[in-house]
Design a protein around this motif. Structure first.
Motif, mmCIF file in Angstrom:
data_model
loop_
_atom_site.group_PDB
_atom_site.id
_atom_site.type_symbol
_atom_site.label_atom_id
_atom_site.label_comp_id
_atom_site.label_asym_id
_atom_site.label_seq_id
_atom_site.Cartn_x
_atom_site.Cartn_y
_atom_site.Cartn_z
ATOM 1 N N LYS A 22 -0.849 11.971 -11.970
ATOM 2 C CA LYS A 22 0.257 12.792 -11.462
ATOM 3 C C LYS A 22 1.572 12.580 -12.201
ATOM 4 C CE LYS A 22 -1.728 14.455 -7.587
ATOM 5 N NZ LYS A 22 -2.723 15.369 -8.048
ATOM 6 N N THR A 23 1.954 11.328 -12.430
ATOM 7 C CA THR A 23 3.272 11.057 -12.999
ATOM 8 C C THR A 23 3.249 11.136 -14.520
ATOM 9 O OG1 THR A 23 2.908 8.672 -13.182
ATOM 10 C CG2 THR A 23 3.785 9.500 -11.078
ATOM 11 N N ALA A 24 4.412 11.371 -15.087
ATOM 12 C CA ALA A 24 4.530 11.450 -16.551
ATOM 13 C C ALA A 24 4.172 10.111 -17.189
ATOM 14 C CB ALA A 24 5.945 11.863 -16.936
ATOM 15 N N GLY A 25 4.559 9.007 -16.575
ATOM 16 C CA GLY A 25 4.236 7.690 -17.113
ATOM 17 C C GLY A 25 2.739 7.439 -17.147
ATOM 18 N N ALA A 26 2.055 7.796 -16.065
ATOM 19 C CA ALA A 26 0.604 7.612 -16.007
ATOM 20 C C ALA A 26 -0.094 8.520 -17.012
ATOM 21 C CB ALA A 26 0.101 7.889 -14.595
ATOM 22 N N ARG A 55 9.086 4.616 -24.135
ATOM 23 C CA ARG A 55 9.931 4.567 -22.940
ATOM 24 C C ARG A 55 9.202 5.114 -21.713
ATOM 25 N NH1 ARG A 55 15.481 7.094 -24.555
ATOM 26 N NH2 ARG A 55 16.072 6.396 -22.479
ATOM 27 N N TYR A 56 8.383 6.142 -21.892
ATOM 28 C CA TYR A 56 7.585 6.643 -20.765
ATOM 29 C C TYR A 56 6.536 5.621 -20.355
ATOM 30 C CZ TYR A 56 9.364 11.395 -20.410
ATOM 31 O OH TYR A 56 10.155 12.492 -20.175
ATOM 32 N N VAL A 57 5.902 4.973 -21.322
ATOM 33 C CA VAL A 57 4.879 3.973 -21.025
ATOM 34 C C VAL A 57 5.478 2.802 -20.250
ATOM 35 C CG1 VAL A 57 3.324 2.270 -22.075
ATOM 36 C CG2 VAL A 57 3.360 4.608 -22.922
ATOM 37 N N LYS A 58 6.683 2.351 -20.640
ATOM 38 C CA LYS A 58 7.343 1.227 -19.966
ATOM 39 C C LYS A 58 7.960 1.617 -18.624
ATOM 40 C CE LYS A 58 8.574 -1.336 -24.102
ATOM 41 N NZ LYS A 58 9.687 -1.780 -24.956
ATOM 42 N N ARG A 63 11.219 11.415 -15.534
ATOM 43 C CA ARG A 63 11.186 12.848 -15.249
ATOM 44 C C ARG A 63 11.390 13.655 -16.531
ATOM 45 N NH1 ARG A 63 11.799 13.570 -9.581
ATOM 46 N NH2 ARG A 63 12.529 11.664 -8.615
ATOM 47 N N PRO A 64 10.300 14.180 -17.072
ATOM 48 C CA PRO A 64 10.423 14.968 -18.303
ATOM 49 C C PRO A 64 10.967 16.376 -18.018
ATOM 50 C CG PRO A 64 8.154 14.899 -17.593
ATOM 51 C CD PRO A 64 8.916 14.011 -16.663
ATOM 52 N N ARG A 65 11.516 16.992 -19.064
ATOM 53 C CA ARG A 65 11.932 18.387 -18.948
ATOM 54 C C ARG A 65 10.691 19.240 -18.654
ATOM 55 N NH1 ARG A 65 13.478 17.038 -23.935
ATOM 56 N NH2 ARG A 65 12.167 18.697 -24.771
ATOM 57 N N LYS A 66 10.899 20.428 -18.101
ATOM 58 C CA LYS A 66 9.779 21.284 -17.702
ATOM 59 C C LYS A 66 8.863 21.613 -18.872
ATOM 60 C CE LYS A 66 11.622 23.516 -13.626
ATOM 61 N NZ LYS A 66 11.913 24.775 -12.973
ATOM 62 N N ASP A 67 9.431 21.967 -20.025
ATOM 63 C CA ASP A 67 8.596 22.337 -21.166
ATOM 64 C C ASP A 67 7.784 21.140 -21.671
ATOM 65 O OD1 ASP A 67 11.008 21.181 -22.054
ATOM 66 O OD2 ASP A 67 10.777 22.081 -24.042
ATOM 67 N N ALA A 70 4.939 20.318 -19.167
ATOM 68 C CA ALA A 70 3.804 21.231 -19.326
ATOM 69 C C ALA A 70 2.975 20.865 -20.550
ATOM 70 C CB ALA A 70 4.315 22.666 -19.445
ATOM 71 N N ARG A 71 3.656 20.521 -21.647
ATOM 72 C CA ARG A 71 2.946 20.133 -22.878
ATOM 73 C C ARG A 71 2.169 18.838 -22.655
ATOM 74 N NH1 ARG A 71 7.233 20.606 -26.324
ATOM 75 N NH2 ARG A 71 7.552 18.371 -26.444
ATOM 76 N N LEU A 72 2.777 17.885 -21.955
ATOM 77 C CA LEU A 72 2.130 16.611 -21.654
ATOM 78 C C LEU A 72 0.885 16.832 -20.792
ATOM 79 C CD1 LEU A 72 2.216 13.495 -21.744
ATOM 80 C CD2 LEU A 72 3.742 13.572 -19.780
ATOM 81 N N GLU A 73 1.015 17.643 -19.752
ATOM 82 C CA GLU A 73 -0.124 17.927 -18.881
ATOM 83 C C GLU A 73 -1.248 18.628 -19.645
ATOM 84 O OE1 GLU A 73 -1.225 20.563 -14.970
ATOM 85 O OE2 GLU A 73 0.826 19.836 -15.182
ATOM 86 N N GLN A 74 -0.871 19.550 -20.521
ATOM 87 C CA GLN A 74 -1.878 20.274 -21.312
ATOM 88 C C GLN A 74 -2.660 19.316 -22.214
ATOM 89 O OE1 GLN A 74 -0.169 23.202 -23.910
ATOM 90 N NE2 GLN A 74 -2.133 24.014 -24.522
ATOM 91 N N GLU A 75 -1.975 18.378 -22.838
ATOM 92 C CA GLU A 75 -2.645 17.417 -23.714
ATOM 93 C C GLU A 75 -3.545 16.469 -22.920
ATOM 94 O OE1 GLU A 75 -2.774 17.373 -27.071
ATOM 95 O OE2 GLU A 75 -1.661 19.250 -26.933
ATOM 96 N N VAL A 76 -3.119 16.084 -21.722
ATOM 97 C CA VAL A 76 -3.948 15.219 -20.887
ATOM 98 C C VAL A 76 -5.210 15.964 -20.468
ATOM 99 C CG1 VAL A 76 -4.074 14.039 -18.651
ATOM 100 C CG2 VAL A 76 -2.060 13.757 -20.086
ATOM 101 N N ARG A 77 -5.065 17.234 -20.089
ATOM 102 C CA ARG A 77 -6.230 18.029 -19.672
ATOM 103 C C ARG A 77 -7.260 18.154 -20.789
ATOM 104 N NH1 ARG A 77 -5.942 20.033 -14.755
ATOM 105 N NH2 ARG A 77 -3.912 20.440 -13.837
#
Length: 185
Positions: A22-26, A55-58, A63-67, A70-77
């Protein structure tokens, strides 16, 4: 990516049995784990700096920007549960087939006197496993959007318009102006 390739990726991602982190860090930690600890690889993949990934890993950024989110979620998927996606593709290519739902312009080349003017149609059709296998093989081989579209058009032509060879002999279908396309397997 093209419309058909994006639809194939979405259909594969929809076969997941567990939700993505769920989270950007995870999500970032998952991508770094997939890249065998290389934050540089993840940074190049996401189009950000290596320091941003760190910095996200640590947990320094949350809270990432919306764009970017979305890019992060797409790459995880793309990388989420690859074995589950692989099994679903194999099942679709060997026994289950693929369902194509589209709204597109279909034109025809047929015998003289028939209506061959293209028009927008909404079609939902189950294609047999042979067409699913051809789509997956072509995608894996790096086929262009036009080649993938030709395979889908041939499947719709044979199954939907020709009713598996029971009618419209000699009909050739043109599959253009795709409004939307959803695949499911």
């Amino acid at each position: 990516m093209g419309i058909i390739e994006d639809s194939l990726a979405r259909a594969a991602a929809n076969t997941a049995t567990r939700p993505i982190p769920k989270t950007a860090g995870a999500q970032m930690r998952f991508l770094v784990r997939q890249a065998k600890g290389s934050t540089r690889t993840v940074a190049e993949r996401l189009g950000v700096t290596q320091r941003t990934v760190e910095r996200y890993v640590k947990g320094q950024l949350r809270r990432p920007r919306k764009d970017f989110a979305a890019r992060l979620e797409q790459e995880v998927r793309k990388d989420w549960q690859p074995r589950v996606q692989g099994r679903a593709k194999k099942r679709a290519a060997t026994s289950g087939g693929i369902v194509i739902e589209t709204r597109a312009r279909f034109g025809f080349t047929a015998a003289p006197g028939s209506t061959d003017d293209g028009r927008m149609r909404r079609v939902t059709q189950h294609l047999p496993p042979s067409y699913a296998a051809r789509l997956f093989d072509a995608q894996a081989a790096g086929a262009t959007e036009q080649q993938l579209r030709a395979i889908a058009a041939e499947g719709l032509q044979e199954i939907y318009f020709k009713d598996r060879g029971r009618r419209a002999e000699g009909l050739r279908v043109d599959f253009t102006d795709i409004d939307y396309l959803e695949l499911d397997f």
